[in-house]
Design an enzyme around this catalytic site. Structure first.
Site, PDB file in Angstrom:
ATOM      1  N   LYS A   1       0.846  -1.202   0.000  1.00  0.00           N
ATOM      2  CA  LYS A   1       0.000   0.000   0.000  1.00  0.00           C
ATOM      3  C   LYS A   1       0.874   1.242   0.000  1.00  0.00           C
ATOM      4  O   LYS A   1       1.501   1.586   0.995  1.00  0.00           O
ATOM      5  CB  LYS A   1      -0.915   0.047   1.230  1.00  0.00           C
TER       6      LYS A   1
ATOM      7  N   GLY B   1       7.165   4.411   8.332  1.00  0.00           N
ATOM      8  CA  GLY B   1       6.362   5.622   8.480  1.00  0.00           C
ATOM      9  C   GLY B   1       6.622   6.263   9.830  1.00  0.00           C
ATOM     10  O   GLY B   1       7.674   6.062  10.441  1.00  0.00           O
ATOM     11  N   SER B   2       5.646   7.000  10.297  1.00  0.00           N
ATOM     12  CA  SER B   2       5.837   7.768  11.532  1.00  0.00           C
ATOM     13  C   SER B   2       5.779   6.859  12.757  1.00  0.00           C
ATOM     14  O   SER B   2       5.159   5.787  12.732  1.00  0.00           O
ATOM     15  CB  SER B   2       4.746   8.833  11.627  1.00  0.00           C
ATOM     16  N   THR B   3       6.392   7.323  13.829  1.00  0.00           N
ATOM     17  CA  THR B   3       6.365   6.563  15.081  1.00  0.00           C
ATOM     18  C   THR B   3       4.930   6.447  15.590  1.00  0.00           C
ATOM     19  O   THR B   3       4.531   5.402  16.111  1.00  0.00           O
ATOM     20  CB  THR B   3       7.291   7.241  16.107  1.00  0.00           C
TER      21      THR B   3
ATOM     22  N   ALA C   1       2.057   6.255  13.877  1.00  0.00           N
ATOM     23  CA  ALA C   1       1.346   5.185  13.161  1.00  0.00           C
ATOM     24  C   ALA C   1       1.962   3.826  13.505  1.00  0.00           C
ATOM     25  O   ALA C   1       1.243   2.832  13.649  1.00  0.00           O
ATOM     26  CB  ALA C   1       1.394   5.431  11.660  1.00  0.00           C
ATOM     27  N   GLY C   2       3.289   3.801  13.672  1.00  0.00           N
ATOM     28  CA  GLY C   2       3.978   2.549  14.008  1.00  0.00           C
ATOM     29  C   GLY C   2       3.489   1.966  15.326  1.00  0.00           C
ATOM     30  O   GLY C   2       3.331   0.751  15.467  1.00  0.00           O
TER      31      GLY C   2
ATOM     32  N   GLU D   1       9.970   0.584  10.635  1.00  0.00           N
ATOM     33  CA  GLU D   1      11.025   1.582  10.408  1.00  0.00           C
ATOM     34  C   GLU D   1      10.376   2.927  10.648  1.00  0.00           C
ATOM     35  O   GLU D   1       9.560   3.377   9.843  1.00  0.00           O
ATOM     36  CB  GLU D   1      11.546   1.493   8.972  1.00  0.00           C
TER      37      GLU D   1
ATOM     38  N   CYS E   1      14.388  10.010   7.340  1.00  0.00           N
ATOM     39  CA  CYS E   1      14.239   9.573   8.730  1.00  0.00           C
ATOM     40  C   CYS E   1      15.557   9.582   9.499  1.00  0.00           C
ATOM     41  O   CYS E   1      15.576   9.779  10.696  1.00  0.00           O
ATOM     42  CB  CYS E   1      13.641   8.184   8.738  1.00  0.00           C
TER      43      CYS E   1
ATOM     44  N   GLU F   1      10.827  15.073  15.901  1.00  0.00           N
ATOM     45  CA  GLU F   1      11.220  14.953  14.497  1.00  0.00           C
ATOM     46  C   GLU F   1      10.482  16.027  13.683  1.00  0.00           C
ATOM     47  O   GLU F   1       9.254  16.046  13.639  1.00  0.00           O
ATOM     48  CB  GLU F   1      10.851  13.560  13.968  1.00  0.00           C
TER      49      GLU F   1
HETATM   50  P1  NAD Z   1       2.711   8.069   8.163  1.00  0.00           P
HETATM   51  O1  NAD Z   1       2.962   7.201   9.337  1.00  0.00           O
HETATM   52  O2  NAD Z   1       1.691   9.119   8.287  1.00  0.00           O
HETATM   53  O3  NAD Z   1       2.270   7.175   6.910  1.00  0.00           O
HETATM   54  C1  NAD Z   1       3.081   6.142   6.398  1.00  0.00           C
HETATM   55  C2  NAD Z   1       2.215   5.152   5.659  1.00  0.00           C
HETATM   56  O4  NAD Z   1       1.381   4.472   6.586  1.00  0.00           O
HETATM   57  C3  NAD Z   1       1.268   5.766   4.639  1.00  0.00           C
HETATM   58  O5  NAD Z   1       1.155   4.888   3.542  1.00  0.00           O
HETATM   59  C4  NAD Z   1      -0.050   5.866   5.412  1.00  0.00           C
HETATM   60  O6  NAD Z   1      -1.168   5.874   4.562  1.00  0.00           O
HETATM   61  C5  NAD Z   1       0.009   4.619   6.264  1.00  0.00           C
HETATM   62  N1  NAD Z   1      -0.676   4.666   7.563  1.00  0.00           N
HETATM   63  C6  NAD Z   1      -0.784   5.716   8.405  1.00  0.00           C
HETATM   64  N2  NAD Z   1      -1.429   5.344   9.525  1.00  0.00           N
HETATM   65  C7  NAD Z   1      -1.703   4.024   9.403  1.00  0.00           C
HETATM   66  C8  NAD Z   1      -2.344   3.060  10.240  1.00  0.00           C
HETATM   67  N3  NAD Z   1      -2.843   3.376  11.433  1.00  0.00           N
HETATM   68  N4  NAD Z   1      -2.438   1.786   9.796  1.00  0.00           N
HETATM   69  C9  NAD Z   1      -1.926   1.440   8.592  1.00  0.00           C
HETATM   70  N5  NAD Z   1      -1.344   2.308   7.742  1.00  0.00           N
HETATM   71  C10 NAD Z   1      -1.226   3.583   8.154  1.00  0.00           C
HETATM   72  O7  NAD Z   1       4.137   8.632   7.752  1.00  0.00           O
HETATM   73  P2  NAD Z   1       4.501   9.630   6.561  1.00  0.00           P
HETATM   74  O8  NAD Z   1       4.148  11.000   6.999  1.00  0.00           O
HETATM   75  O9  NAD Z   1       3.970   9.116   5.278  1.00  0.00           O
HETATM   76  O10 NAD Z   1       6.093   9.456   6.495  1.00  0.00           O
HETATM   77  C11 NAD Z   1       6.972  10.187   7.277  1.00  0.00           C
HETATM   78  C12 NAD Z   1       7.444   9.365   8.461  1.00  0.00           C
HETATM   79  O11 NAD Z   1       8.068   8.178   8.020  1.00  0.00           O
HETATM   80  C13 NAD Z   1       8.489  10.092   9.281  1.00  0.00           C
HETATM   81  O12 NAD Z   1       8.207   9.977  10.641  1.00  0.00           O
HETATM   82  C14 NAD Z   1       9.771   9.351   8.959  1.00  0.00           C
HETATM   83  O13 NAD Z   1      10.771   9.424   9.924  1.00  0.00           O
HETATM   84  C15 NAD Z   1       9.289   7.970   8.735  1.00  0.00           C
HETATM   85  N6  NAD Z   1      10.247   7.225   7.915  1.00  0.00           N
HETATM   86  C16 NAD Z   1      11.024   6.261   8.496  1.00  0.00           C
HETATM   87  C17 NAD Z   1      11.970   5.586   7.763  1.00  0.00           C
HETATM   88  C18 NAD Z   1      12.841   4.507   8.374  1.00  0.00           C
HETATM   89  O14 NAD Z   1      13.383   3.714   7.623  1.00  0.00           O
HETATM   90  N7  NAD Z   1      12.982   4.446   9.670  1.00  0.00           N
HETATM   91  C19 NAD Z   1      12.142   5.885   6.424  1.00  0.00           C
HETATM   92  C20 NAD Z   1      11.359   6.884   5.869  1.00  0.00           C
HETATM   93  C21 NAD Z   1      10.401   7.537   6.630  1.00  0.00           C
END
Ligand code: NAD
Length: 478
Positions: free
Chosen positions: A178, A230-232, A234-235, A252, A286, A383
């Site tokens: 996705k 993605g973000s911490t 959402a993680g 990640e 990130c 961040e």
């Molecule tokens: P985000 O968490 O908002 O979204 C990331 C993805 O997850 C998107 O596809 C989104 O639609 C999906 N998503 C969001 N909430 C969800 C949920 N509850 N369940 C399932 N899917 C969900 O993050 P973003 O704003 O797209 O990306 C930026 C973040 O990603 C930053 O915090 C950055 O540090 C992190 N990031 C980490 C790494 C790493 O390798 N550690 C690499 C790149 C980005």
């Protein structure tokens, strides 16, 4: 000219979506609509997961040898390579990534990664016969974990997809991916490459959509493992869901890494590396070293040099090779970064940049530097994910280590010194999953990932294949 898509790539072909809902993709520089795609729904996810399960259980993929999978990854590498220029340009238009960066990391690096995992796949040993001290023999097998639900963000949409696809396919898994709504056009190029590479139907499936669709994928009963970047915030939600389901998950997440400049560092080396080590992708990386730790003995010299260097960066069209800092990926994100800059002005001393420039179009933020920042300040702890650096003073090496480790995160970092052994000695004391000496660059042959709030598990390296496998032991007792 806008690129409009009407279908999803599911089960080896282009299928009509279950609903008529659509999403627009907007150019971060011109703010014009550059494409639109169907907005995925739960029914589309159901269909994609069913296809991935069939491919995992019954199709030619289920009986593929490691050599077959290595060949498939190499064919995929060739098909992605053909689209390399288009991928880089598409990513840069969507999220504003300077083209020098997208040509490297969203194109050349991903092709290299696919070939790397192709070679590792071909050499995989699925089964080992192990003599037991208890007098019999055990067969220890590494089996693919199953169907992977992969969720990727917008900042490095291609690389972060391939970091999952390479090891997952090497292991023998199938996937539903996705992408993030803001960067979805590149996922169609990857799907076209998968089609051209003749991967068996159902091995790779893409369903674009928002977070609700992502959440549905995470908890889908047909998914065996979740791979999330993605973000911490959402993680944490995804980890809770996977915990409830006892579903393996790799995460990640965010970072707030320290770039530690030792007293003997060559400042020219440090300054030349700001765009890659601290402001990569206009700060939307990130692992960026956004907390710059400078020794008290050279503090003023370093602050002045950072302010002058960062102020000189070319801000502008990401498709221009001269650009160092492009726009932020969305208007919401630009406002968020500007919010942090406003907060920083109340917490520290602004020495460069300080907000959005007067351009009429594009979600730009000036590259910004704050000095006299306390490590406890909001801009040093949270961040920002933009071109904003905080320079923090330290007294001695122990103090630098204490400050670097005083963070919720632990993803990247760097140490700068003319004495690389001295720098490496200090790097060993930093609480972080990765760290660079006189630079920062993830190595495809070394595990990448974070500790603390930066995540769980590792991508890259041979190690990441292990996160798409599970062990089975067969005790040969008779
Ligand atoms: P985000 O968490 O908002 O979204 C990331 C993805 O997850 C998107 O596809 C989104 O639609 C999906 N998503 C969001 N909430 C969800 C949920 N509850 N369940 C399932 N899917 C969900 O993050 P973003 O704003 O797209 O990306 C930026 C973040 O990603 C930053 O915090 C950055 O540090 C992190 N990031 C980490 C790494 C790493 O390798 N550690 C690499 C790149 C980005």
């Amino acid at each position: 000219m806008a690129t409009d898509h009407q279908t999803f790539f599911i089960d080896g072909g282009w299928v009509k979506p279950a609903t008529s809902n659509r999403m627009d993709v907007i150019n971060a520089t011109t703010e014009e609509v550059i494409g639109s795609v169907p907005d995925g729904s739960n029914a589309d996810i159901d269909r994609a997961v069913a296809a991935a399960r069939r491919a995992f259980k019954e199709g030619p993929w289920a009986s593929s040898t490691p050599a077959d999978r290595g060949a498939a990854l190499n064919r995929l590498a060739d098909a992605v390579e053909k689209r390399g220029g288009q991928l880089a340009k598409t990513v840069s238009m969507q999220n504003g990534m300077p083209i020098n960066v997208s040509e490297q990391l969203e194109s050349a690096f991903v092709v290299g990664m696919l070939r790397y995992y192709g070679a590792l796949a071909a050499g995989l040993q699925a089964e080992e016969s192990r003599p037991s001290p208890m007098g019999f023999t055990s067969l220890v097998r590494r089996e693919p974990v199953g169907v992977v639900g992969a969720i990727v963000p917008w900042n490095f949409p291609v690389a972060l997809s391939i970091m999952k696809i390479g090891p997952a396919l090497a292991a023998g898994c199938t996937m539903v991916i996705k992408p993030s709504p803001g960067t979805v056009l590149d996922s169609y190029l990857l799907a076209e490459a998968a089609e051209e590479a003749k991967l068996p139907p159902g091995v790779l499936n893409w369903v674009p959509g928002g977070r609700e669709v992502g959440a549905y994928l995470v908890s889908h009963p047909g998914i065996d493992k979740v791979a999330f970047t993605g973000s911490t915030a959402a993680g944490r939600i995804i980890a809770q869901e996977c915990g409830k389901l006892l579903r393996p998950v790799s995460l990640e997440l965010g970072g707030k890494s320290a770039a530690i400049i030792l007293e003997d560092a060559d400042l020219n080396t440090v300054l030349a590396a700001i765009p890659s080590a601290s402001m990569l992708n206009s700060g939307q990386a990130c692992f960026s070293g956004t907390r710059v730790l400078a020794p008290a003995s050279r503090y003023k010299e370093i602050v002045d040099a950072y302010a002058a260097t960062v102020s000189s960066f070319t801000v502008g069209d990401p498709l221009d090779h001269a650009t160092v800092v492009g726009p932020m990926a969305s208007a919401i994100h630009r406002d968020r970064v500007n919010g942090y800059i406003a907060k920083g002005k109340t917490e520290a001393k602004l020495v460069a940049g300080g907000g959005s420039p007067a351009q009429s179009r594009g979600w730009f933020v000036q590259p910004t530097v704050f000095a006299d920042v306390a490590n406890s300040a909001t801009i040093a702890q949270e961040e920002i994910f933009g071109p904003v650096l905080s320079i923090i003073k330290y007294e001695n090496e122990d103090d630098a280590v204490r400050i670097a480790n005083d963070s919720e995160y632990g993803l990247g970092g760097s140490v700068w010194s003319v004495d690389r052994e001295r720098a490496a000695k200090l790097a060993r004391r930093i609480e972080s999953g990765t760290i660079g000496i006189n630079g920062y660059m993830p190595d495809m042959n070394a595990p990448f990932g974070g500790i603390k709030a930066s995540g769980l598990g590792r991508e890259l390296g041979p190690e990441s294949i292990g996160s798409y496998q599970q062990y089975k032991s067969i005790y040969m007792l008779g």
